[in-house]
Design an enzyme around this catalytic site. Structure first.
Site, PDB file in Angstrom:
ATOM      1  N   GLU A   8       0.983  -1.344  -0.617  1.00 40.28           N
ATOM      2  CA  GLU A   8      -0.206  -0.317  -0.150  1.00 40.28           C
ATOM      3  C   GLU A   8       1.162   1.213  -0.050  1.00 40.28           C
ATOM      4  OE1 GLU A   8      -3.076   0.535   3.483  1.00 40.28           O
ATOM      5  OE2 GLU A   8      -3.225   2.225   2.411  1.00 40.28           O
ATOM      6  N   LYS A  52      -2.257  -2.186  -3.149  1.00 42.00           N
ATOM      7  CA  LYS A  52      -3.435  -1.478  -2.463  1.00 42.00           C
ATOM      8  C   LYS A  52      -2.896   0.112  -2.769  1.00 42.00           C
ATOM      9  CE  LYS A  52      -5.620   0.004   1.569  1.00 42.00           C
ATOM     10  NZ  LYS A  52      -6.664  -0.410   2.799  1.00 42.00           N
TER      11      LYS A  52
END
Ligand code: 5MM
Length: 341
Positions: free
Chosen positions: A177, A222
């Protein structure tokens, strides 16, 4: 549960489902509870998360995985059932946030690097034993003035890659992420500046993942959407969808099984509309879904407000958002469904 990294990753991004990010650290969950005047205690955090995980319809039909904070992975429901077992029984995969948070990066004023690599091998092995089959690490990249810098981008990308390789060694799928924040200060950047920085960061992250010998088939990305800063919101749903897809196609290898967006401070409905527009309008080489925290939980948190008698209302609110995002994950959402669902 099948234990191949590729199979776990495929289950996490299966069509029509997405990931519930319920991994708020102690400071963040306190902030969320403050907003509804609820004291953050071990029991109140447990009650809130138990309510979410026992939302049977949402969990079974729309949620493929749940990201947990360390405390939650070890917690038991009021009746003594481990929360992890409730998640597993719904068919969702339990995951764990393993980063230690974003800390100031030396010699880089205004930038952070995410810490937590020391001792990570041992922690991952313990988390695997506790039932986690995927993990999450969030690098935070702010846009302001001359930021980000090359040093800041590289430091975060390198940490993400070292984390991802350690996860795979432990039989755990890494969620990678790198978040370019939309709600930072001053938050006045354009959608094109977000595009430029997102492209730069993703190129750097994938170069680092390659050097670290990370298996992309067993990895989930992500990212943020390509979106203008919170104080400059002008771009339409179509523009955000088009620019996000273009940026991802330019940077993310097709061997990644799926991309699960963060919501980043978008309103609930915006986060759903953007995801649906991307899935409805474009041919994509990966599954495109959600891994929302705020955009899945905000309405539920408010409906619950810390009162056990509101648990059913909280579950209804969560189920509604989960259903809307599940539809968006296949491009089948439209705004009329918000009223009738
Ligand atoms: C749920 O929030 C996560 C944890 O945040 P902290 O470490 O700051 O407590 C966060 O990483 C989250 O998983 C992502 O940012 C996505 O959440 P949003 O709210 O942006 O969809």
């Amino acid at each position: 549960m099948n234990e191949r990294l590729e199979d776990i990753a495929a289950a996490m991004v299966m069509a029509g489902k997405g990931i519930l990010a319920a991994d708020e650290s102690s400071g963040t969950i306190k902030k969320r509870f403050d907003s509804i005047n609820v004291e953050s205690t071990e029991d109140s955090r447990r009650d809130y998360r138990e309510m979410l995980f026992r939302s049977t319809e949402a969990m079974s039909n729309c949620i493929s995985g749940v990201i947990l904070f360390d405390e939650t992975l070890r917690q038991k429901a009021a009746d003594g059932t481990p929360l992890v077992d409730i998640i597993r029984a719904s068919g969702a995969v339990p995951g764990i946030k393993v980063d230690g948070g974003a800390k100031p990066l030396a010699a880089h004023p205004g930038e952070t690097v995410t810490e937590g690599l020391d001792g990570l091998r041992e922690r991952l092995s313990e988390y695997h034993g506790l039932g986690a089959r995927f993990a999450k690490w969030r690098g935070v990249i702010a846009i302001s003035g001359d930021l980000p810098t090359g040093g800041g981008v590289r430091a975060n990308a390198h940490a993400l890659a070292r984390y991802a390789a350690l996860c795979q060694e432990a039989g755990i799928v890494p969620i990678v992420e790198p978040e370019i924040v939309m709600d930072g200060t001053p938050g006045d950047h354009s959608v094109d500046r977000c595009y430029e920085v997102t492209e730069w960061v993703l190129r750097t992250v994938f170069a680092e993942l390659f050097d670290a010998r990370v298996n992309l088939e067993g990895t989930v990305l992500k990212p943020n959407m390509v979106i203008d800063g919170k104080n400059a919101r002008k771009a339409s749903v179509e523009e955000i969808a088009e620019k996000t897809v273009r940026c991802l196609k330019a940077t993310v290898p097709a061997s990644i099984p799926g991309i699960a967006f963060l919501s980043g401070g978008q309103s609930d409905e915006e986060a759903t509309a953007h995801l649906s527009a991307m899935n409805a309008g474009y041919d994509l080489p990966w599954q495109l879904t959600f891994s929302y925290g705020r955009a899945l939980q905000a309405a539920c948190l408010k409906a619950w407000s810390g009162k056990s008698e509101n648990a059913a209302a909280g579950q209804r609110a969560f189920t509604h958002r989960a259903r809307m995002n599940g539809l968006a994950a296949t491009g089948n959402w439209n705004s009329d469904m918000e009223k009738t669902a």
